[in-house]
Design an enzyme around this catalytic site. Structure first.
Site, PDB file in Angstrom:
ATOM      1  N   HIS A  45       0.260  92.942  91.426  1.00  0.00           N
ATOM      2  CA  HIS A  45       0.070  91.946  90.378  1.00  0.00           C
ATOM      3  C   HIS A  45      -0.591  90.679  90.928  1.00  0.00           C
ATOM      4  CE1 HIS A  45       2.967  94.699  88.490  1.00  0.00           C
ATOM      5  NE2 HIS A  45       2.460  94.280  87.352  1.00  0.00           N
ATOM      6  N   GLU A 102      11.407  91.749  89.271  1.00  0.00           N
ATOM      7  CA  GLU A 102      11.154  92.771  88.263  1.00  0.00           C
ATOM      8  C   GLU A 102      12.450  93.326  87.714  1.00  0.00           C
ATOM      9  OE1 GLU A 102       8.570  96.837  87.482  1.00  0.00           O
ATOM     10  OE2 GLU A 102       9.505  96.471  89.412  1.00  0.00           O
ATOM     11  N   HIS A 124      -2.813  99.880  85.541  1.00  0.00           N
ATOM     12  CA  HIS A 124      -1.527  99.203  85.388  1.00  0.00           C
ATOM     13  C   HIS A 124      -0.441 100.186  84.950  1.00  0.00           C
ATOM     14  CE1 HIS A 124       1.333  96.368  83.219  1.00  0.00           C
ATOM     15  NE2 HIS A 124       1.331  95.925  84.452  1.00  0.00           N
ATOM     16  N   HIS A 172      11.240  89.162  84.880  1.00  0.00           N
ATOM     17  CA  HIS A 172       9.890  89.653  84.571  1.00  0.00           C
ATOM     18  C   HIS A 172       9.873  90.443  83.265  1.00  0.00           C
ATOM     19  CE1 HIS A 172       7.119  93.173  84.704  1.00  0.00           C
ATOM     20  NE2 HIS A 172       6.238  92.219  84.818  1.00  0.00           N
TER      21      HIS A 172
END
Length: 728
Positions: A279, A389, A250, A404
């Site tokens: 994701h 994002e 990640h 996000h």
């Protein structure tokens, strides 16, 4: 004899480091500033002054001009060659090996500006807007330096001035995006053990490092149950959430695909779509693990004004501030955040969510200049990924906000939203640690639901789009080594991490031993028939999903498709006639080589680091490729499709050492994504109309170029000892 040995060691060091030796002097090595293996050394032991010796044997010295050093550090003459090798508890000399010195010249230091606003004792997080400004400024500086030598020297002289976490992030982004560096990052778990291993073991590591010689040190072992017990149902899947390899994956993904910085670093091909797909696959894999352990699928975090029932107590230490990462108690409530790093209202999140959903349902979004952008089949998911994002590529961050990232921040500060208790953020506030928290998956299940809403607005793939004329997949199966066909077997495995480069003021290897999920190696056997009279180019796409839901009922295909995890994707040439394709699990384009998970790759053979091609360290950990399953067997569906590669290939020049390993989730570093199809194809959209009602099953969905097999995932509750590390 001693002289000959010293000469041999000096020659060896020259070979490995590319050093230049002064005439008649085999003891004073001056390393060429162009040596590509030097920059990674600046990322180790970031709490130590830059002039302390670096490298495995503490034998590389960065001789930085005194004016760049702290006034107290300048007086420590023992830091200069020929002294400086760290012993068990203090500095001693002379060193075991002849010294290699990097003579850093006096260079003009660019204005560090906002990068200096974060003290060395604070945390750095990409989720905070203020920190992203700092990171962008520092990355801009590092990428603008005209030569590798200038990059090395400036990086050395600013190292002790900048927050260590900020420095490590900016340097990592620069290493990956400059044209003159080795595209391999040091293992973050080895550099920052406090972010990956429980705090209580660090004292034991210090004891081993300072009281015992390297050959007498023993691994410090971490229990699998160090954050909770199974009295907490969520702890059943702690082996997944707290897996070091997954947390590394990640972090590395976000370094490979930064959401802020210069366009050359941020504007990667299909960057927003990659954010969605990586994701989405994390959530699909997590749900697979939950179903394997008798838990229901993760519940979306939809109502941000209700208590969060899941608690999390991370038990990690912060190495900079010497404080533990704060827990989140059960039934914590999200509140408006009023911190120096962030000011966010819950109403902001709700407003941004509603605007994004309106854009999805109307099929159009608006840029900051009020232009209309269609969220269509080709570009819609990429645009939406950058909006959600809120990367620098967002078409209108003022309108659609920072949903996000702000969600991570609000959750991370649930325990102290206005700083009245002087508490730092929780693990959700850092991309290195966020996956440990059960609420990460609830938050991203919500984010995934937004993406799914967009996908549901797109037309289903037609049979023509799914088919590959003349290509028929006749049979597929998996074969684990020493097991029955169509069975995948998992077990527990112990592995060691050497954290010597993350322990300040110590020397020699210090091992931390963890227990993680592992699977028996296996291969796919795919029988395919090209009925035509010419060779065809195909793309093999392999996925796996559970067959039974948490109610012990078979999935409909409309539901099951959201649980499919990608296992592999690779091109194949199909000559006319029948052939059998054999593909091993460790060849997957989803995963990275295990050495990138467990080792510092710059310490491995063969040859000099800048001559190796094993650079690719972005991708899913190999040991977590297969979900756990359970002892009785978890019945699953293996899905294989061969699509028409001639319609999907991306014409581009790709270097022989490009990072093909792991590209499915990470993209192809420095190139366009090498597949024109949407990520997750053909399972990313709702099926065509005839796959509905009583026909809503995967068999109805199949075309001749697809095949499925029933596969059983069996878990053996045994624990295998550590495998030998590669010889250096």
């Amino acid at each position: 004899m001693v002289v000959l040995l010293r000469q041999f060691l000096a020659s060896l060091l020259v070979l490995l480091l590319g050093a230049n030796i002064g005439p008649g002097d085999a003891e004073a090595l001056v390393v060429n500033l162009g040596n590509r293996s030097l920059v990674p050394l600046l990322l180790e032991r970031l709490n130590e002054p830059v002039v302390l010796p670096k490298g495995d044997n503490r034998n590389v010295f960065f001789n930085v001009p005194a004016k760049y050093l702290d006034s107290r550090i300048r007086g420590l003459t023992l830091l200069r060659p020929p002294y400086g090798m760290l012993g068990s508890a203090s500095f001693v000399g002379p060193t075991q090996l002849d010294n290699a010195t990097v003579e850093v010249p006096d260079v003009a230091v660019p204005d560090l500006g906002p990068a200096l606003e974060l003290s060395r004792e604070e945390d750095f997080s990409l989720f905070f807007p203020r920190h992203r400004v700092m990171a962008r400024h520092l990355v801009d500086i590092l990428l603008s330096l005209p030569t590798y030598e200038k990059f090395l020297c400036v990086s050395a002289v600013i190292r002790d001035k900048v927050n260590p976490y900020l420095y490590a992030y900016a340097m990592s982004v620069a290493i990956l995006n400059r044209n003159d560096t080795i595209k391999t990052l040091p293992n973050s778990a080895c550099l920052f053990p406090q972010l990956y291993f429980q705090g209580s073991i660090l004292a034991g590591c210090w004891t081993e490092a300072h009281l015992f010689a390297p050959e007498d040190r023993e691994p410090i072992e971490i229990s699998r149950n160090w954050t909770a017990t199974d009295l907490e149902p969520e702890h059943r899947v702690a082996y997944f959430r707290e897996d070091i390899g997954i947390n590394l994956a990640h972090w590395i993904w976000h370094v490979h695909n930064p959401h802020s910085g210069p366009p050359s670093a941020v504007n990667k091909d299909r960057r927003g779509e990659l954010f969605y797909y990586f994701h989405q696959q994390i959530i699909a894999r997590y749900n697979f693990e939950r179903l394997s352990t008798e838990l229901s699928r993760v519940k979306r975090l939809l109502n941000w004004r209700e208590p969060i029932p899941e608690a999390y107590f991370p038990k990690l230490n912060n190495g900079l501030a010497s404080r533990v990462w704060p827990p989140r108690q059960a039934d914590a409530r999200l509140q408006d955040v009023r911190r120096s790093d962030a000011v966010i209202d819950i109403l902001d999140l709700e407003r941004w969510r509603d605007r994004i959903m309106e854009a999805i349902h109307t099929g159009r979004a608006y840029t900051s200049t009020r232009e209309t952008v269609q969220l269509d089949n080709d570009q819609g998911i990429d645009i939406l990924g950058n909006i959600l994002e809120s990367s620098d590529l967002s078409i209108n961050s003022r309108l659609y906000g920072d949903l996000h990232n702000a969600g991570h921040v609000v959750i991370a500060y649930a325990h102290d939203p206005d700083f009245r208790h002087l508490e730092k953020e929780g693990v959700m506030g850092n991309s290195r640690t966020a996956l440990r928290d059960p609420v990460f998956f609830r938050w991203h299940a919500f984010v995934q639901n937004v993406f799914d809403e967009h996908k549901s607005m797109l037309p289903p793939y037609t049979e023509e789009e799914l088919s590959f004329s003349g290509v028929h997949v006749r049979r597929v199966e998996v074969q684990s080594v020493g097991q029955e066909p169509n069975e995948l077997h998992t077990f527990w495995q112990k592995s060691d991490y050497n954290i010597e480069r993350g322990l300040d003021f110590s020397s020699g290897p210090v091992l931390v031993r963890v227990t993680h999920l592992q699977h028996v190696p296996f291969f796919y056997r795919i029988q395919v028939h090209n009925t035509g009279n010419r060779a065809r180019n195909g793309m093999v796409r392999i996925f796996l999903a559970p067959k039974i839901d948490e109610r012990r009922l078979p999935f409909s295909f409309s539901e099951q498709r959201e649980f499919f995890i990608e296992l592999d994707k690779f091109p194949i040439k199909l000559e006319p006639g029948l052939r059998t394709i054999i593909r091993w699990s460790n060849e997957s384009t989803v995963t990275v080589d295990p050495k990138h998970t467990f080792l510092n790759v710059d310490k491995l053979p063969p040859g000099r680091p800048d001559q190796r091609t094993d650079k690719c360290n972005c991708g899913w950990p190999q040991h977590m490729l297969i979900p756990r399953g359970h002892a009785e067997g978890k019945h699953s569906t293996l899905f294989v499709m061969i699509s028409d590669y001639d319609k999907e290939r991306v014409e581009q020049k790709v270097e022989p050492d490009a990072c093909w390993k792991g590209y499915s989730y990470c993209g192809l570093l420095g190139h366009r994504y090498p597949d024109k199809r949407p990520l997750g194809f053909p399972l990313d959209r709702l099926p065509r109309d005839e796959v509905s009602g009583i026909n809503d099953n995967i068999e109805t969905f199949l075309t001749p170029n697809m095949k499925i097999a029933d596969v059983v995932l069996r878990h053996n509750d045994r624990t295998a000892p550590p495998e030998p590390l590669p010889v250096r």
